[in-house]
Design an enzyme around this catalytic site. Structure first.
Site, PDB file in Angstrom:
ATOM      1  N   TYR A 276      -1.869  -2.184   8.000  1.00 36.69           N
ATOM      2  CA  TYR A 276      -3.065  -3.090   8.402  1.00 36.69           C
ATOM      3  C   TYR A 276      -3.297  -3.239   9.821  1.00 36.69           C
ATOM      4  CZ  TYR A 276      -3.520  -4.308   3.437  1.00 36.69           C
ATOM      5  OH  TYR A 276      -3.428  -4.349   1.939  1.00 36.69           O
TER       6      TYR A 276
ATOM      7  N   GLN B 294      -1.000   3.369  -5.673  1.00 37.22           N
ATOM      8  CA  GLN B 294      -2.353   3.711  -5.498  1.00 37.22           C
ATOM      9  C   GLN B 294      -3.179   3.512  -6.832  1.00 37.22           C
ATOM     10  OE1 GLN B 294      -2.497   7.737  -3.553  1.00 37.22           O
ATOM     11  NE2 GLN B 294      -1.898   6.738  -1.790  1.00 37.22           N
TER      12      GLN B 294
ATOM     13  N   SER C 246      -8.441  -0.947  -2.988  1.00 35.61           N
ATOM     14  CA  SER C 246      -8.987   0.473  -2.771  1.00 35.61           C
ATOM     15  C   SER C 246     -10.311   0.870  -3.517  1.00 35.61           C
ATOM     16  CB  SER C 246      -7.881   1.522  -2.772  1.00 35.61           C
ATOM     17  OG  SER C 246      -7.039   1.298  -1.607  1.00 35.61           O
TER      18      SER C 246
ATOM     19  N   ARG D  87       0.668  -1.214   0.010  1.00 35.75           N
ATOM     20  CA  ARG D  87      -0.174   0.114  -0.093  1.00 35.75           C
ATOM     21  C   ARG D  87       1.040   1.097   0.022  1.00 35.75           C
ATOM     22  NH1 ARG D  87      -4.805  -2.188   1.635  1.00 35.75           N
ATOM     23  NH2 ARG D  87      -6.245  -0.773   0.213  1.00 35.75           N
TER      24      ARG D  87
ATOM     25  N   ASP E 150      -4.394  -0.041  -7.148  1.00 37.20           N
ATOM     26  CA  ASP E 150      -4.719  -0.452  -5.840  1.00 37.20           C
ATOM     27  C   ASP E 150      -6.046  -1.067  -5.897  1.00 37.20           C
ATOM     28  OD1 ASP E 150      -5.470  -1.155  -3.270  1.00 37.20           O
ATOM     29  OD2 ASP E 150      -4.583   0.623  -2.466  1.00 37.20           O
TER      30      ASP E 150
HETATM   31  P1  NAD Z   1      -8.932  -3.647   5.606  1.00 39.21           P
HETATM   32  O1  NAD Z   1     -10.112  -3.973   4.326  1.00 39.21           O
HETATM   33  O2  NAD Z   1      -7.814  -4.689   5.667  1.00 39.21           O
HETATM   34  O3  NAD Z   1      -9.782  -3.274   6.797  1.00 39.21           O
HETATM   35  C1  NAD Z   1     -10.893  -2.567   6.886  1.00 39.21           C
HETATM   36  C2  NAD Z   1     -10.816  -1.921   8.395  1.00 39.21           C
HETATM   37  O4  NAD Z   1     -10.929  -2.959   9.523  1.00 39.21           O
HETATM   38  C3  NAD Z   1      -9.347  -1.300   8.482  1.00 39.21           C
HETATM   39  O5  NAD Z   1      -9.305   0.134   8.971  1.00 39.21           O
HETATM   40  C4  NAD Z   1      -8.679  -2.130   9.765  1.00 39.21           C
HETATM   41  O6  NAD Z   1      -7.999  -1.219  10.563  1.00 39.21           O
HETATM   42  C5  NAD Z   1     -10.127  -2.348  10.496  1.00 39.21           C
HETATM   43  N1  NAD Z   1     -10.348  -3.428  11.564  1.00 39.21           N
HETATM   44  C6  NAD Z   1      -9.210  -4.669  11.423  1.00 39.21           C
HETATM   45  N2  NAD Z   1      -9.527  -5.218  12.666  1.00 39.21           N
HETATM   46  C7  NAD Z   1     -10.485  -4.517  13.423  1.00 39.21           C
HETATM   47  C8  NAD Z   1     -11.148  -4.956  14.642  1.00 39.21           C
HETATM   48  N3  NAD Z   1     -11.027  -5.803  15.439  1.00 39.21           N
HETATM   49  N4  NAD Z   1     -11.971  -3.993  14.981  1.00 39.21           N
HETATM   50  C9  NAD Z   1     -12.257  -2.844  14.232  1.00 39.21           C
HETATM   51  N5  NAD Z   1     -11.608  -2.520  13.204  1.00 39.21           N
HETATM   52  C10 NAD Z   1     -10.877  -3.483  12.689  1.00 39.21           C
HETATM   53  O7  NAD Z   1      -8.427  -2.394   5.299  1.00 39.21           O
HETATM   54  P2  NAD Z   1      -7.968  -1.319   4.091  1.00 39.21           P
HETATM   55  O8  NAD Z   1      -9.281  -0.638   3.876  1.00 39.21           O
HETATM   56  O9  NAD Z   1      -7.568  -2.135   3.107  1.00 39.21           O
HETATM   57  O10 NAD Z   1      -7.062  -0.513   4.622  1.00 39.21           O
HETATM   58  C11 NAD Z   1      -5.820  -0.809   5.208  1.00 39.21           C
HETATM   59  C12 NAD Z   1      -4.663   0.189   5.529  1.00 39.21           C
HETATM   60  O11 NAD Z   1      -4.149   0.524   4.309  1.00 39.21           O
HETATM   61  C13 NAD Z   1      -5.283   1.498   6.144  1.00 39.21           C
HETATM   62  O12 NAD Z   1      -4.368   1.958   7.008  1.00 39.21           O
HETATM   63  C14 NAD Z   1      -5.473   2.509   4.722  1.00 39.21           C
HETATM   64  O13 NAD Z   1      -5.262   3.865   5.047  1.00 39.21           O
HETATM   65  C15 NAD Z   1      -4.127   2.156   4.201  1.00 39.21           C
HETATM   66  N6  NAD Z   1      -4.222   2.337   2.611  1.00 39.21           N
HETATM   67  C16 NAD Z   1      -3.179   2.739   2.103  1.00 39.21           C
HETATM   68  C17 NAD Z   1      -3.101   3.065   0.727  1.00 39.21           C
HETATM   69  C18 NAD Z   1      -2.029   3.674  -0.044  1.00 39.21           C
HETATM   70  O14 NAD Z   1      -1.256   4.497   0.592  1.00 39.21           O
HETATM   71  N7  NAD Z   1      -1.726   3.359  -1.354  1.00 39.21           N
HETATM   72  C19 NAD Z   1      -4.459   2.843   0.081  1.00 39.21           C
HETATM   73  C20 NAD Z   1      -5.514   2.349   0.620  1.00 39.21           C
HETATM   74  C21 NAD Z   1      -5.306   1.983   1.888  1.00 39.21           C
END
Ligand code: NAD
Length: 372
Positions: free
Chosen positions: A226, A126, A132, A121, A129
């Site tokens: 994550y 991006q 996302s 990530r 991705d």
């Molecule tokens: P994901 O689909 O893996 O999970 C969804 C959300 O559930 C996450 O925010 C996670 O922290 C939360 N979660 C997990 N266990 C939990 C619990 N027990 N209770 C409550 N919440 C819980 O996550 P995602 O949407 O794919 O995003 C993951 C990370 O990647 C984030 O930090 C996001 O900001 C980051 N991200 C970065 C980029 C980038 O820079 N290219 C792009 C997208 C996302």
């Protein structure tokens, strides 16, 4: 090189791995694109539109699977695996953590495979991705579906006969899908709260005008960005907080995921029962085991007047829109696996996005997470 776009065949899948726009770009880059007849119909793209963009339409599925690089949405079925041969490249959302045996089959068949869910990530990633792009629209659709199932109003309404109070919406997990769900529910006029375990989530939730509830354990975010699984003590603390908060909510949308594992169980049966009749819960994690006790894939489970929705493949419910983003993600990724001069596929392991997604090559499983 030749790029193949088969029609997706898995249940509920309507997306397609290319659009006329991406076909035009690929053809402009000197590639030949072969699209299986009808591949775009689920996403509202006619064969004629692909043809006008420069693709060759083939009636025979095997012809789309014979290309140098095959672009897919979902991992191939057994029948589709039978059409792939040594030396071909396969790119898609191959769901490797839950299909480790199939990863071995890719290696045995000497396929070069890339699974885009494994993309680091990073900022450079991006544009490709897929997690996302798909989660974003799925988060929006989750609110639309929950709202449709909810038989009261979302916004506050003041009428001569009295005031209708706004719905209270609680989003569990404020990642990409959760943040979009917050924004969508806010646009509909709901009063929104959300929780997550990553420290960064608090500010993101608040910046969208929602209330952050809950607790953030120490070091709950991994270096990859994550969440890590919670310890039993942390789970108990979270359960107390969720139990307190959820009973006053009208709509709950759960999005919590831990990559490579079953989804964490956050909402128990007692919590479901504590909600008032007519409330709606939508479990976006239902396909990976579910955040909600009792949620069932493809079903609406009713518990004392509370409906729990387990809708399969939410991104496919917006296939024309999600396909546009997915196809663009793939187009950007394909640029990393083409040799600029020969225009043939190549594996450049010095590129961290290529190395990070490469599952199998030269008859071996090369991704460290899947070597047994
Ligand atoms: P994901 O689909 O893996 O999970 C969804 C959300 O559930 C996450 O925010 C996670 O922290 C939360 N979660 C997990 N266990 C939990 C619990 N027990 N209770 C409550 N919440 C819980 O996550 P995602 O949407 O794919 O995003 C993951 C990370 O990647 C984030 O930090 C996001 O900001 C980051 N991200 C970065 C980029 C980038 O820079 N290219 C792009 C997208 C996302």
């Amino acid at each position: 090189m030749q790029v193949g776009i088969p029609k997706e065949v898995r249940e509920h899948e309507k997306r397609v791995a290319a659009t006329p726009e991406t076909v035009k770009k690929l053809v402009g880059q000197g590639h030949e694109v072969v699209v299986e007849a009808g591949a775009g119909l689920g996403a509202a793209v006619a064969d004629a539109a692909f043809e006008a963009a420069g693709a060759k339409i083939v009636a025979d599925k095997a012809a789309a699977f014979a290309a140098d690089v095959v672009l897919k949405v979902q991992r191939p079925t057994d029948d589709e695996m039978g059409l792939l041969k040594e030396g071909q490249y396969l790119v898609g959302m191959l769901d490797p953590y839950f299909n480790k045996d199939q990863v071995k089959v890719y290696a045995d068949k000497k396929l070069t495979t890339f699974s885009l869910e494994l993309l680091p990530r990073t900022t450079r990633a991006q544009a490709m991705d897929v997690l996302s792009s798909q989660a974003n629209l799925a988060g929006y659709k989750a609110v639309v579906e929950a709202m449709a199932a909810y038989d009261r109003a979302m916004p506050m309404m003041m009428t001569a006969a009295g005031t209708v109070t706004p719905a209270k919406v609680f989003i569990v997990g404020a990642g990409v899908a959760g943040l979009q769900a917050i924004a969508t529910a806010r646009r509909m006029g709901a009063v929104v709260s959300a929780t997550d375990v990553r420290p960064a989530a608090r500010e993101e939730v608040q910046s969208l005008g929602a209330k952050f509830v809950g607790f953030v354990p120490e070091d709950a975010a991994t270096s990859g960005g994550y969440a890590r699984p919670l310890t039993p003590e942390e789970q108990a603390e979270q359960a107390k907080m969720v139990a307190d908060h959820i009973k006053g909510q009208d709509i709950v949308i759960t999005t919590a995921q831990i990559p490579g594992r079953n989804a964490p169980r956050i909402v128990t049966a007692e919590m479901v029962q504590s909600m008032r009749r007519g409330s709606v819960i939508l479990d976006m994690a239902v396909e990976t085991g579910g955040n909600v006790e009792g949620s069932k894939l493809g079903e609406v489970v009713e518990v004392e007047g509370v409906r729990v929705l387990g809708i399969p493949n939410l991104p496919a419910k917006l296939a024309p829109a999600t396909s546009v983003l997915y196809a663009k993600n793939l187009l950007n990724f394909v640029a990393l696996i083409v040799d600029g001069e020969s225009k043939s596929p190549v594996v450049n392991k010095d590129d961290n996005l290529v190395a990070g997604t490469l599952l199998t090559e030269g008859g071996a499983v090369v991704h460290p997470n899947f070597q047994s």
